[in-house]
Write a protein that holds these residues in place. Structure first.
Motif, PDB file in Angstrom:
ATOM      1  N   GLY A 164      38.460  -2.879  -1.446  1.00 46.62           N
ATOM      2  CA  GLY A 164      39.635  -3.250  -0.674  1.00 46.62           C
ATOM      3  C   GLY A 164      39.542  -2.999   0.817  1.00 46.62           C
ATOM      4  N   ASP A 165      38.406  -2.495   1.295  1.00 45.78           N
ATOM      5  CA  ASP A 165      38.279  -2.124   2.701  1.00 45.78           C
ATOM      6  C   ASP A 165      37.640  -3.266   3.497  1.00 45.78           C
ATOM      7  OD1 ASP A 165      37.983  -0.930   5.149  1.00 45.78           O
ATOM      8  OD2 ASP A 165      36.794   0.775   4.444  1.00 45.78           O
ATOM      9  N   LEU A 195      39.019 -10.606   0.869  1.00 48.51           N
ATOM     10  CA  LEU A 195      38.527  -9.568   1.775  1.00 48.51           C
ATOM     11  C   LEU A 195      37.387 -10.091   2.640  1.00 48.51           C
ATOM     12  CD1 LEU A 195      38.548  -6.690  -0.858  1.00 48.51           C
ATOM     13  CD2 LEU A 195      40.138  -6.934   1.061  1.00 48.51           C
ATOM     14  N   GLU A 236      32.442  -3.798   9.446  1.00 52.57           N
ATOM     15  CA  GLU A 236      31.580  -2.835  10.140  1.00 52.57           C
ATOM     16  C   GLU A 236      30.171  -2.810   9.538  1.00 52.57           C
ATOM     17  OE1 GLU A 236      33.521   0.915  10.009  1.00 52.57           O
ATOM     18  OE2 GLU A 236      35.229   0.274  11.240  1.00 52.57           O
ATOM     19  N   ASN A 268      33.551   2.371  -5.785  1.00 46.00           N
ATOM     20  CA  ASN A 268      33.737   3.800  -5.579  1.00 46.00           C
ATOM     21  C   ASN A 268      32.498   4.560  -6.033  1.00 46.00           C
ATOM     22  OD1 ASN A 268      36.402   3.885  -4.487  1.00 46.00           O
ATOM     23  ND2 ASN A 268      37.215   3.385  -6.520  1.00 46.00           N
ATOM     24  N   GLY A 284      37.961  -3.871   6.664  1.00 51.81           N
ATOM     25  CA  GLY A 284      37.441  -3.348   7.922  1.00 51.81           C
ATOM     26  C   GLY A 284      36.071  -2.718   7.745  1.00 51.81           C
ATOM     27  N   GLY A 285      35.904  -1.958   6.646  1.00 56.08           N
ATOM     28  CA  GLY A 285      34.602  -1.370   6.354  1.00 56.08           C
ATOM     29  C   GLY A 285      33.549  -2.430   6.091  1.00 56.08           C
ATOM     30  N   MET A 327      31.476  -3.473  -2.790  1.00 53.03           N
ATOM     31  CA  MET A 327      32.683  -2.667  -2.758  1.00 53.03           C
ATOM     32  C   MET A 327      32.781  -1.918  -4.086  1.00 53.03           C
ATOM     33  SD  MET A 327      35.569  -5.015  -0.922  1.00 53.03           S
ATOM     34  CE  MET A 327      35.556  -5.229   0.867  1.00 53.03           C
ATOM     35  N   ILE A 365      30.704   0.378   0.096  1.00 50.66           N
ATOM     36  CA  ILE A 365      31.925   0.685   0.822  1.00 50.66           C
ATOM     37  C   ILE A 365      33.090   0.715  -0.172  1.00 50.66           C
ATOM     38  CG2 ILE A 365      31.082  -0.302   2.981  1.00 50.66           C
ATOM     39  CD1 ILE A 365      32.763  -2.764   2.407  1.00 50.66           C
ATOM     40  N   PRO A 366      34.190   1.340   0.174  1.00 48.99           N
ATOM     41  CA  PRO A 366      35.318   1.435  -0.769  1.00 48.99           C
ATOM     42  C   PRO A 366      35.908   0.072  -1.100  1.00 48.99           C
ATOM     43  CG  PRO A 366      35.551   3.043   1.004  1.00 48.99           C
ATOM     44  CD  PRO A 366      34.444   2.127   1.402  1.00 48.99           C
TER      45      PRO A 366
END
Length: 432
Positions: free
Chosen positions: A357-358, A246, A364, A338, A360-361, A336, A354-355
């Motif tokens: 597996g994200d 990731l 950002e 939850n 893109g997050g 990362m 951030i969640p």
């Protein structure tokens, strides 16, 4: 006290469980206790035994006042789930005689077993009960849950008998500890009595690792970067459970918009070669090998932000031990996780969550920090406060020692004398 530690990882391995086993034993020896260790040859994280330790034979040595017995083990070049089982089973079998003979002949007051490997903890718990020693099991992770939840083992028929064996081992110890509140709760759901469980997190030396300006020479000579680069650092083991791909995805995304954001992945492990292939052609990603303890504090300060990717399946199976040093460095961290998981709650206001597996997050969040020095400073200050309050090495090791002493003296029908408590307090102050 006489203290016997049984665990598969020990120095000269530099990272992971070996670091904490070694630092605990050496601190206890420095405080006047007799400490012996039954362990394996060094092999982690490369999964390769160095030349001086190769060969199927037992070795004895003394390091910094600690007597060590190393047992031969099977070490796979590619640690698949099945091969890991054989690896741990080999240590269980080869450590059997050293643990029993040392316990019977030397008569330790405390038998301290560390998982991994949980399989090898069965004998220390059993023999401690026979010789009247206080038995303590410390879990760095939940091996059975992680093996199936992360796909390391796929035969679901194995899970029920392995969980049953895990329960028997956990219940056989006088005390069971682990490294986060969420993992403590999981111990209780597995049937361990509430009055047996305790938290012993993986500490960091908050005096040695402290905030400050990054050394320009370190950035230039070691990282090959300059002071204007915004450095995103991952440091630790490179295996398939971290989700490090990731970071590569985020680097590819960020590289299209900001050439000053650079990614450094430092460490070793079975997944490193695959990550290097994934990063092929990316000029904003670089890889480093493991750094010496002397360089480690500088490495952490060289980062502008630290990254801890994690798969959702790994939530509350382990709390990354690298987190203490990251927080102590006074730099923000992006994790990362939850909401409600141990990792998310541990970060608090010291970073961005951030969640899992994200990618893109992740990109950002990195871009947001790269453009906001004030936010980086605020998050870094809070991270440092968390480290000092919760991760201080001297405080945690002193608590472990006090617990061992109290349990030992209770078994002797005694209580710590005023002089002994004063000595422990003085050691605690000196360590600080």
């Amino acid at each position: 006290m006489r203290i016997l530690l049984v665990g598969i990882n020990y120095a000269p391995d530099l990272i992971g469980v070996a670091k904490y086993n070694t630092e605990l034993c050496e601190a206890l020896a420095a405080h006047g206790h007799e400490v012996r260790v039954v362990t394996a040859p060094p092999y982690y994280p490369e999964w390769r035994v160095p030349e001086p330790y190769r060969g199927f034979r037992y070795r004895s040595e003394t390091l910094n006042g600690v007597s060590i017995k190393r047992t031969p083990i099977y070490t796979p070049e590619v640690p698949t789930g099945a091969k890991r089982l054989v690896h741990h089973a080999s240590f269980t079998l080869s450590s059997l005689w050293p643990v029993i003979s040392t316990s019977v002949r030397w008569r330790p007051d405390v038998v301290f077993a560390v998982a991994p490997s949980l399989m090898s903890a069965a004998v220390p718990g059993w023999i401690a009960a026979r010789i009247g020693a206080f038995s303590w099991l410390h879990l760095q992770d939940f091996e059975v849950d992680a093996a199936f939840d992360l796909g390391l083992l796929s035969n679901r028929r194995l899970r029920a008998p392995m969980v049953a064996m895990e329960r028997l081992i956990l219940r056989s110890f006088d005390s069971v500890s682990t490294i986060s509140p969420q993992m403590l709760h999981r111990l209780i759901t597995k049937g361990v009595d509430r009055d047996k469980v305790r938290e012993v997190r993986n500490w960091t030396d908050v005096q040695k690792i402290s905030p400050g300006q990054a050394c320009p020479r370190f950035r230039k000579d070691v990282l090959a970067l300059d002071s204007s680069d915004f450095v995103c650092l991952y440091s630790g083991t490179m295996s398939n459970k971290q989700g490090l791909d990731l970071i590569i995805d985020a680097a590819r995304s960020v590289g299209n918009t900001n050439s000053k954001i650079r990614f450094v992945l430092c460490g070793d492990g079975p997944h490193k070669e695959q990550l290097q292939q994934l990063a092929g052609g990316l000029t904003n990603v670089s890889f480093l090998g493991l750094q010496s303890s002397e360089n480690f504090a500088e490495l952490l300060k060289a980062a502008d932000v630290h990254l801890i990717p994690q798969k959702a399946e790994a939530a509350d199976l382990v709390l990354p031990s690298k987190l203490g040093g990251i927080l102590a460095s006074g730099r923000p961290v992006i994790v990362m996780a939850n909401p409600g998981t141990g990792l998310a709650e541990e970060i608090g206001q010291g970073g961005i969550v951030i969640p899992p597996g994200d990618a893109g997050g992740l990109a950002e969040a990195i871009a947001a920090l790269a453009g906001n020095a004030a936010l980086c400073r605020t998050l870094g200050e809070e991270a440092r406060s968390i480290a000092v309050a919760r991760w201080d090495k001297a405080t945690i090791i002193s608590t472990v020692e006090r617990t061992m002493l109290a349990q030992h003296q209770r078994r002797q029908g005694l209580s710590p004398t005023a002089a002994e408590l004063a000595t422990l307090n003085a050691k605690d102050r000196n360590a600080r």
